[in-house]
Each structure stands twice: as structure tokens, then as C-alpha cells.
Design an enzyme around this catalytic site. Structure first.
Site, PDB file in Angstrom:
ATOM      1  N   ASN A 145       0.960 -27.677  33.622  1.00 32.74           N
ATOM      2  CA  ASN A 145       1.429 -28.946  34.500  1.00 32.74           C
ATOM      3  C   ASN A 145       0.262 -29.309  34.976  1.00 32.74           C
ATOM      4  O   ASN A 145      -0.436 -30.195  36.410  1.00 32.74           O
ATOM      5  CB  ASN A 145       2.739 -28.637  35.506  1.00 32.74           C
ATOM      6  CG  ASN A 145       2.239 -27.326  35.867  1.00 32.74           C
ATOM      7  OD1 ASN A 145       0.989 -26.907  35.434  1.00 32.74           O
ATOM      8  ND2 ASN A 145       3.160 -26.986  36.997  1.00 32.74           N
ATOM      9  N   HIS A 147      -1.887 -27.308  36.854  1.00 33.59           N
ATOM     10  CA  HIS A 147      -2.646 -26.329  38.185  1.00 33.59           C
ATOM     11  C   HIS A 147      -3.792 -25.712  38.176  1.00 33.59           C
ATOM     12  O   HIS A 147      -4.164 -25.570  36.793  1.00 33.59           O
ATOM     13  CB  HIS A 147      -1.476 -25.416  38.794  1.00 33.59           C
ATOM     14  CG  HIS A 147      -0.935 -24.230  37.301  1.00 33.59           C
ATOM     15  ND1 HIS A 147      -0.020 -23.973  36.789  1.00 33.59           N
ATOM     16  CD2 HIS A 147      -1.889 -23.363  36.345  1.00 33.59           C
ATOM     17  CE1 HIS A 147      -0.049 -22.721  36.254  1.00 33.59           C
ATOM     18  NE2 HIS A 147      -1.544 -22.446  35.393  1.00 33.59           N
ATOM     19  N   GLU A 152      -0.365 -25.115  42.670  1.00 36.03           N
ATOM     20  CA  GLU A 152       0.398 -26.343  41.792  1.00 36.03           C
ATOM     21  C   GLU A 152       0.393 -28.156  42.273  1.00 36.03           C
ATOM     22  O   GLU A 152      -0.562 -28.353  43.079  1.00 36.03           O
ATOM     23  CB  GLU A 152       1.600 -25.609  42.173  1.00 36.03           C
ATOM     24  CG  GLU A 152       2.278 -24.722  41.473  1.00 36.03           C
ATOM     25  CD  GLU A 152       1.935 -24.211  40.071  1.00 36.03           C
ATOM     26  OE1 GLU A 152       1.830 -25.155  39.586  1.00 36.03           O
ATOM     27  OE2 GLU A 152       3.725 -23.599  39.955  1.00 36.03           O
TER      28      GLU A 152
HETATM   29  P1  PGA Z   1      -3.438 -19.393  29.706  1.00 37.44           P
HETATM   30  O1  PGA Z   1      -3.176 -20.391  31.664  1.00 37.44           O
HETATM   31  O2  PGA Z   1      -5.266 -19.690  29.707  1.00 37.44           O
HETATM   32  O3  PGA Z   1      -2.763 -19.101  29.640  1.00 37.44           O
HETATM   33  O4  PGA Z   1      -3.468 -20.762  29.293  1.00 37.44           O
HETATM   34  C1  PGA Z   1      -4.526 -21.134  31.690  1.00 37.44           C
HETATM   35  C2  PGA Z   1      -4.060 -21.375  33.715  1.00 37.44           C
HETATM   36  O5  PGA Z   1      -2.489 -21.388  33.562  1.00 37.44           O
HETATM   37  O6  PGA Z   1      -4.549 -21.544  34.478  1.00 37.44           O
END
Ligand code: PGA
Length: 255
Positions: A145, A147, A152
Site C-alpha cells: 500500500n 507504506h 501508512e
Molecule cells: P516485505 O515488506 O519486505 O515483507 O515485502 C516490505 C514492507 O512492508 O515495508
């Protein structure tokens, strides 16, 4: 490997594999620590950086790198979660990196995830970071999303370390990581987007086709509160983006 300069003058590297992304991310950490051995740095958790940690530990064991003097500031943690909890991001970082890299406890700055007064504790964390000279390096990933850490959608680009509500999307992403077996809290404490954007070097890593859409929105759309990652290019040459070809596959301006 292809390397070029993005439209906002950040550096964009598109590499053939997850392993090469991990090596280049490790190169970026190494470059900073060779220049500033006691640098304050913040490092991400999740699937994306696991290879980078393996590479950093391997280099240290081979005598090619010294991680011991670095000052590690935790990027984010679920609120109310301690290292004893299964889903603790802090615990994950200890297991995957801080313990294997033998980082002394005094150089590890825990984000205050169990503080009675999170607002005060977050302000103190910012002060601790300032006393450490501010961030020399922030390595970050990107949530689906958009973030950055747990900033967020809706996070202000000048936001500081704080407690905030997690989106369902982020909680689902986290829950999937623990294969649904860990209870994911509804709130988190995160280093602020503004705090991260002030780092003297920012490295963004992303891998896999599942990130291609949000990588494109972050790098090629105008900065927007809806996509926290879209503020990263605004730091210009302080940003280095390292993507594998799948994560880069939707970019119009690939080098
Ligand atoms: P991920 O998470 O490396 O597990 O894809 C990345 C994030 O949400 O910042």
C-alpha cells in the site's frame, strides 16, 4: 545490471535477481560504514531485506566489513509488542541480523513499543537519534500500500516517530508473513516519514512482481499523501533505488 539516473536525479539500479539486489544493498551499507564506522543507521524487516542481512554477515565473517561500531536504530514495531512476542519485528531483526552480526547491545536503539507514554517515548527516541548525529543511512522497503516503515497512507512527509493505527492491508501483509499464526496488533510505533526523509542516504529495495505497481506509483506519480513511498524521490541524489527486474517491470522510465 542496468543503472541510470531517475527523472528526479536519484539513482536507480535495476538488477537481474534478488541476490544481486541484496548484494547491491549490502554494498550501500558497506560504503556508508567504511566512510562513517559509527554511523546511525536504520534497517528494515520483512522478506525483502533477508538476503541483504545474509550478505552483510557473510562479508563481516570474511573480514571484509566491520559492523560492530554502527549505531542501529529500529525502524518500526507493533505497539504493545516486546521481543518475547512471536510477531515482534525487533525479535526478527535480532535473529536475522543483530545477533549473527554481533552488534553490541549498547549500539542497538530499540523503538519504544511498550512505553506507558508513547508520545513522550517517541520524542525521546527522536532525541536519541539526534544525539547519535541523525541518520547517516536509512534502508527501507515498500509495503504494497506504499507504506515506508509503518508510515501508512495519510502520513505527512514531515511526520516524526509516533504511534499510529495500522491499515487492514498492512496487517494482512504481516499476517501472511507469519502464515496467519501470529496475532498482529492494531497499532504500531514507527520512525516518522520525515525522520527517514532527512537521512543523508536512503536506500529503497523492492523485489518481485507484486511490488511493481506500488514501485511505479512511488517513483513516477506526483508525491501524494496516499502513497508514502512517493515522497522518496523528492530527496533527489540522496536516494538510491535498487529493484529486481520484476519490481521494475511497470516503470515507464526504466534505464
Ligand atoms: P516485505 O515488506 O519486505 O515483507 O515485502 C516490505 C514492507 O512492508 O515495508
Amino acid at each position: 545490471m542496468e543503472t541510470g539516473t531517475g527523472s528526479e536525479s536519484y539513482t536507480l539500479s535495476v538488477v537481474d535477481s534478488y541476490e544481486e539486489m541484496s548484494r547491491q544493498a549490502a554494498d550501500a551499507v558497506q560504503e556508508v560504514l567504511e566512510r562513517v564506522p559509527d554511523a546511525a543507521i536504520t534497517l528494515p524487516t520483512g522478506e525483502t531485506p533477508a538476503g541483504m542481512y545474509q550478505e552483510l554477515v557473510r562479508r563481516q565473517e570474511a573480514g571484509a566489513l566491520d559492523l560492530h561500531r554502527s549505531q542501529i536504530f529500529l525502524l518500526d514495531e507493533y505497539f504493545g509488542t516486546s521481543q518475547q512476542d512471536e510477531a515482534s519485528l525487533t525479535r526478527w531483526l535480532f535473529e536475522v541480523f543483530l545477533i549473527p552480526a554481533k552488534i553490541p547491545e549498547r549500539n542497538i536503539h530499540l523503538i519504544p513499543s511498550v512505553a506507558a507514554d508513547p508520545e513522550l517515548a517517541a520524542a525521546e527516541y527522536e532525541e536519541e537519534l539526534k544525539a547519535g548525529g541523525g541518520l547517516e543511512l536509512a534502508v527501507v522497503g515498500l509495503g504494497r500500500n506504499g507504506h515506508v516503515a509503518f508510515n501508512e497512507p495519510g502520513s505527512e512527509p514531515d511526520s516524526r516517530t509516533r504511534l499510529l493505527d495500522l491499515t487492514e492491508e498492512s496487517r494482512d501483509q504481516s499476517s501472511a508473513y507469519w502464515e496467519g499464526e501470529a496475532e498482529i496488533p492494531e497499532q504500531a510505533i514507527t520512525m516518522g516519514l520525515g525522520t527517514i526523509l532527512e537521512a543523508r542516504r536512503i536506500v529503497l529495495i523492492a523485489s518481485g512482481a507484486g511490488k511493481a505497481g506500488i514501485v511505479r506509483r512511488s517513483l513516477e506519480d506526483a508525491p501524494s499523501l496516499n502513497v508514502p513511498g512517493s515522497w522518496l524521490p523528492s530527496v533527489g541524489e540522496r536516494l538510491h533505488v535498487i529493484l529486481d527486474t520484476d519490481a521494475a517491470s511497470e516503470l515507464a522510465n526504466r534505464p
